[in-house]
Write a protein that holds these residues in place. Structure first.
Motif, mmCIF file in Angstrom:
data_model
loop_
_atom_site.group_PDB
_atom_site.id
_atom_site.type_symbol
_atom_site.label_atom_id
_atom_site.label_comp_id
_atom_site.label_asym_id
_atom_site.label_seq_id
_atom_site.Cartn_x
_atom_site.Cartn_y
_atom_site.Cartn_z
ATOM 1 N N ILE A 54 -7.565 -28.099 -60.334
ATOM 2 C CA ILE A 54 -7.774 -26.799 -60.240
ATOM 3 C C ILE A 54 -9.187 -26.576 -59.752
ATOM 4 N N SER A 55 -9.565 -25.835 -58.822
ATOM 5 C CA SER A 55 -10.947 -25.385 -58.402
ATOM 6 C C SER A 55 -10.780 -23.926 -57.943
ATOM 7 N N CYS B 59 -0.682 -30.539 -57.789
ATOM 8 C CA CYS B 59 0.000 -31.241 -58.832
ATOM 9 C C CYS B 59 0.129 -32.691 -58.601
ATOM 10 N N ARG B 60 -0.573 -33.439 -59.345
ATOM 11 C CA ARG B 60 -0.716 -35.054 -59.042
ATOM 12 C C ARG B 60 0.437 -35.750 -59.548
ATOM 13 N N GLN C 294 -16.650 -11.454 -53.114
ATOM 14 C CA GLN C 294 -15.639 -10.288 -52.990
ATOM 15 C C GLN C 294 -14.313 -10.869 -53.296
ATOM 16 N N GLN C 295 -14.154 -12.216 -53.068
ATOM 17 C CA GLN C 295 -12.836 -12.818 -53.400
ATOM 18 C C GLN C 295 -12.894 -14.221 -53.904
ATOM 19 N N VAL C 296 -12.148 -14.582 -54.681
ATOM 20 C CA VAL C 296 -11.871 -15.955 -54.949
ATOM 21 C C VAL C 296 -10.826 -16.551 -54.376
ATOM 22 N N THR C 297 -10.826 -17.782 -54.169
ATOM 23 C CA THR C 297 -9.848 -18.801 -53.733
ATOM 24 C C THR C 297 -9.635 -19.674 -54.805
ATOM 25 N N GLU D 5 2.412 -31.141 -54.856
ATOM 26 C CA GLU D 5 2.324 -29.864 -54.090
ATOM 27 C C GLU D 5 0.863 -29.422 -54.293
ATOM 28 N N VAL D 6 0.370 -28.580 -53.248
ATOM 29 C CA VAL D 6 -0.915 -28.263 -53.274
ATOM 30 C C VAL D 6 -0.762 -26.611 -52.989
ATOM 31 N N VAL D 7 -1.134 -25.677 -53.893
ATOM 32 C CA VAL D 7 -0.969 -24.167 -53.933
ATOM 33 C C VAL D 7 -2.380 -23.681 -53.860
ATOM 34 N N THR D 8 -2.408 -22.517 -53.062
ATOM 35 C CA THR D 8 -3.658 -21.847 -53.033
ATOM 36 C C THR D 8 -3.440 -20.254 -53.204
ATOM 37 N N ARG D 9 -4.007 -19.799 -53.690
ATOM 38 C CA ARG D 9 -4.085 -18.342 -54.211
ATOM 39 C C ARG D 9 -5.436 -17.535 -54.099
ATOM 40 N N ASP D 10 -5.638 -16.403 -53.564
ATOM 41 C CA ASP D 10 -6.754 -15.541 -53.446
ATOM 42 C C ASP D 10 -6.693 -14.231 -54.320
#
Length: 119
Positions: free
Chosen positions: A92-93, A29-30, A21-24, A63-68
């Motif tokens: 990216i995963s 950035c390395r 129902q959702q993707v994360t 930095e690490v960024v998470t989006r749903d």
């Protein structure tokens, strides 16, 4: 510039409920000095390919960024475009999740599985 794609992901209902129902999406950035710009485009795949996510992120060094994003549809695809000439600068995963937050193993795309397209 690098263009990465998850490829088409099927999400057909099983017993009336779609597995995801959702993707994360997690982006890292390395680069230890420079930021990286990433464009995220999500598409609904039905009889036509329709853009439903269009976001540009500036990710700082280390930095690490998470989006749903919503994903309760029969099929979808995500395309990631980076401004970095170094493909190793960004990781990216994508993780499919049930409404309860439980991961859907079949709908996970980790860094090594993203398809690289020529820019």
């Amino acid at each position: 510039m690098a263009i990465l794609s998850t490829g088409p992901i099927e999400n057909n209902p099983v017993l009336g409920v779609r597995p995801t129902q959702q993707v994360t999406i997690k982006l890292v950035c390395r680069d230890t000095v420079d930021s990286v710009m990433v464009s995220i485009q999500g598409y609904v795949l039905s009889t036509t390919r329709t853009l439903y996510v269009n976001e540009v992120l500036n990710i700082a060094a280390n930095e690490v960024v998470t989006r749903d994003y919503f994903a309760n549809m029969d099929a979808f695809e995500f395309i990631f475009t980076t401004d970095s000439a170094d493909p190793e600068a960004i990781g990216i995963s994508l993780w499919g999740k049930q409404a309860s937050g439980q991961l859907v193993d079949a709908h996970r795309v980790v860094e090594q599985e993203n398809t690289v397209e020529d820019a």
